[in-house]
Every structure is written in C-alpha cells, then in structure tokens.
Design an enzyme around this catalytic site. Structure first.
Site, PDB file in Angstrom:
ATOM      1  N   SER A 152      26.886  35.511  63.053  1.00 59.53           N
ATOM      2  CA  SER A 152      27.478  34.992  61.831  1.00 59.53           C
ATOM      3  C   SER A 152      28.263  33.701  62.080  1.00 59.53           C
ATOM      4  O   SER A 152      27.688  32.682  62.446  1.00 59.53           O
ATOM      5  CB  SER A 152      28.355  36.080  61.202  1.00 59.53           C
ATOM      6  OG  SER A 152      28.477  35.884  59.824  1.00 59.53           O
ATOM      7  N   LYS A 204      40.391  34.600  36.894  1.00 57.12           N
ATOM      8  CA  LYS A 204      41.514  34.627  37.837  1.00 57.12           C
ATOM      9  C   LYS A 204      41.657  35.981  38.519  1.00 57.12           C
ATOM     10  O   LYS A 204      42.028  36.065  39.693  1.00 57.12           O
ATOM     11  CB  LYS A 204      42.807  34.256  37.104  1.00 57.12           C
ATOM     12  CG  LYS A 204      44.044  34.226  38.011  1.00 57.12           C
ATOM     13  CD  LYS A 204      43.890  33.204  39.121  1.00 57.12           C
ATOM     14  CE  LYS A 204      45.105  33.182  40.026  1.00 57.12           C
ATOM     15  NZ  LYS A 204      44.927  32.253  41.160  1.00 57.12           N
TER      16      LYS A 204
END
Length: 330
Positions: A152, A204
């Site tokens: 990764s 949000k």
C-alpha cells in the site's frame, strides 16, 4: 575520498579528542584540586574522557565522510507523527517528517545514493506522498529494498525510486485505498442515545459514528476513495513505467516477491548483499552504507513504548468513535 583513508582520519580525530579530554580532565579534576580526593578525581577524569570521545566522534563524522550510500528505513505504519497503525498490533512507525528530514540530510551531505529500506503495511496518504517526493528529489540513484512487507503506502513510496528490490518471500503490492468508519447508531438507539445534528454544510457529518449512513453519504465518501485510488494508480504507473490498466488489474492484491517480480511490480529479487552489489554498480565504486536515523531521546523512547502498551490494552478503541468519522489511508 578513499574509504580506508577516511576511516583512518576519523579514528585519528577521535583518538586526539580522547587524549585532549583526558589531559584536560586530569588537570581539572585530579591534579589541581587535591581536596576532591583521588577517587573522585579519577572518576571525573573518566567521565570527561567519555564526553570528549563522544564530541570528537561527532566532529569526525561531520568533517570526514566514510560512506557514499545513505540508508533510511521506513518501518511500521506510516503517519505524520509515527503513532499506532489501524490494527491493534502495538507496531509504532517512524514519523514521516523524520524520514523526510533524514533523506534531505543525506542529500545535503556526502551520500551519492539512497537506499530506502521498506518494511511497512502502509498508512496515511499525504505522509506517504511526502516520503515519496523526498526520494524523487534525492540527487543520485535511489534503490528501494522491501524486506518483510512493502504494501500500500509502502509501495507508493517505492514507486518513486529508480529500482525496487525484494526478497522472494516479501509481501508486495496492495495498490489500493481504504476509507473506514465505525457506525454504532443502532447500538446507540438501544441505549437511548440520540444524535442531534448541528452542522453547516450537507456532508459535514458524513460518516459520524452515531448517525445512520445514508446512500448519499455513502456515495460521497466512496467518491473520495475512488479519486484517491485513481491518483495512486496513475502515480504508480508513472513511477514504475507500467500501464495503468495493468496496475488496476491487481485489484489491490498482495503478492509474494516472486509473483510480484513476474508481474513487473518488482525489478529484482535478492538479498541485502545483492542490493549493495547493485549500488556498487550504480556508483562505479564499492558501496559503503551508513544508516541515517532521527535522534531518539529518552522521553521519545518512553512515550512510544507507552503507546505500544496502551494500544495493546485497547486504549485506541475510542478513536474509532471520533466525530470526524472517516479515515482514509493507503
């Protein structure tokens, strides 16, 4: 500078520093103040010599170079502060900023090549990118060497080096991005806990643990993961000189070193000695490797040890219920 000559000069500087420190220590603590006592004088002379040797060693290291390859290690989960990873393994990595500092210090010094030792499962996106950029900016050959794991974010870093070496049994790949969020809204309802929203902006609170994830929120968060993945694939393909679709076809799998080599994800397989032989070829002289490590004070070592223990006991659980919700990482 000839390596043997440089080593002799460094030893000479250290020896001179020790003699000078011994002379000063003897005069200050033993010969002049008789009232201190002979035993105390000898002890203080020894302490002074030790300090003198340490100072002389640092002077010698800064003035006379005996290396031409800088080795910088990226070990453990990659993060800005070098804290715990996403799994409760107690594995604490090196802060990304410290790794970048060491690469830049090597580049500013006498190192003609960079050996980046990788043993990491990945980690945060931007810190991984910072290390990769530092490797790209290094003025000289850069060789990444995967030991146990180069996955990764570790592979993202390796893609910025000129060559990637691995062992036959190394774990390599996992070219993908993950975004995660723990959702406990059903448990909260059972406990009589309700979520009241006070936010400006539609998304949000997307991914907040106490809020049920809507399809709109899920699409929004998945879109961020997809864009990060596209960026990852494109940069790896560019750095490795591979086709984008070939990278996508790996589907974030991990491979043992032999399979990764067959797919072109790794340039060569070999041991550490083989890597140093390759560096000698690139430099057209014997490779002399020096490890570059960030300073580790006692307070830092104690703090990081305490982090390992605390997380192993489950202290990290609460972070997954954070109001910020979603964590993205390589």
């Amino acid at each position: 500078m000839n390596t043997r000559k440089a080593t002799v000069e460094r030893l000479l500087i250290v020896a001179l520093g020790a003699v000078a420190a011994a002379a000063v220590g003897w005069w200050l603590f033993y010969d002049v103040p008789d009232s201190l006592g002979e035993l105390l004088g000898v002890v203080l002379v020894v302490v002074t010599v030790a300090v003198g040797v340490r100072v002389a060693s640092r002077v010698a290291a800064s003035r006379v170079s005996a290396h031409n390859v800088a080795e910088v290690a990226v070990e453990g989960p990659i993060s800005r502060g070098g804290g715990r990873g996403p799994l409760p393994t107690g594995n604490v990595g090196t802060p990304a900023d410290d790794i970048v500092d060491q690469i830049e210090r090597a580049d500013d010094g006498d190192a003609e090549a960079l050996l980046l030792k990788l043993n990491t499962p990945g980690g945060e996106v931007v810190p991984s990118d910072d290390i990769r950029n530092a490797a790209i900016d290094f003025d000289g050959p850069t060789v990444a060497y995967a030991t146990d794991t180069c996955a990764s974010g570790g592979y993202w870093i390796a893609s910025g080096c000129d060559e990637l070496w691995a062992r036959e049994a190394s774990i390599v790949g996992s070219i993908g991005v993950i975004g995660s969020s723990v959702n406990v809204h059903e448990l909260a309802e059972q406990l009589g806990v309700s979520y009241e929203r006070f936010a400006a902006g539609k998304y949000k609170d997307a991914g907040v643990a106490l809020k049920e994830l809507s399809e709109d929120d899920r699409a929004y968060l998945q879109g961020i993961v997809d864009r990060l993945y596209d960026h990852f694939v494109e940069r790896v393909a560019e750095g490795r000189g591979m086709d984008v679709e070939t990278i996508r076809e790996t589907e974030a799998r991990v491979y043992v070193g032999t399979d990764a080599h067959g797919l072109g994800l790794v340039d060569e397989l070999g041991t550490r000695d083989d890597v140093e032989d390759r560096l000698s070829e690139l430099l057209d002289t014997d490779a002399v490797v020096q490890e570059f490590e960030p300073p580790r004070g006692l307070a830092v070592r104690l703090r990081r040890g305490a982090e390992r223990v605390a997380y192993a006991l489950g202290a990290g659980l609460s972070s997954h219920l954070d109001a910020d919700g979603v964590e993205f990482r390589f």
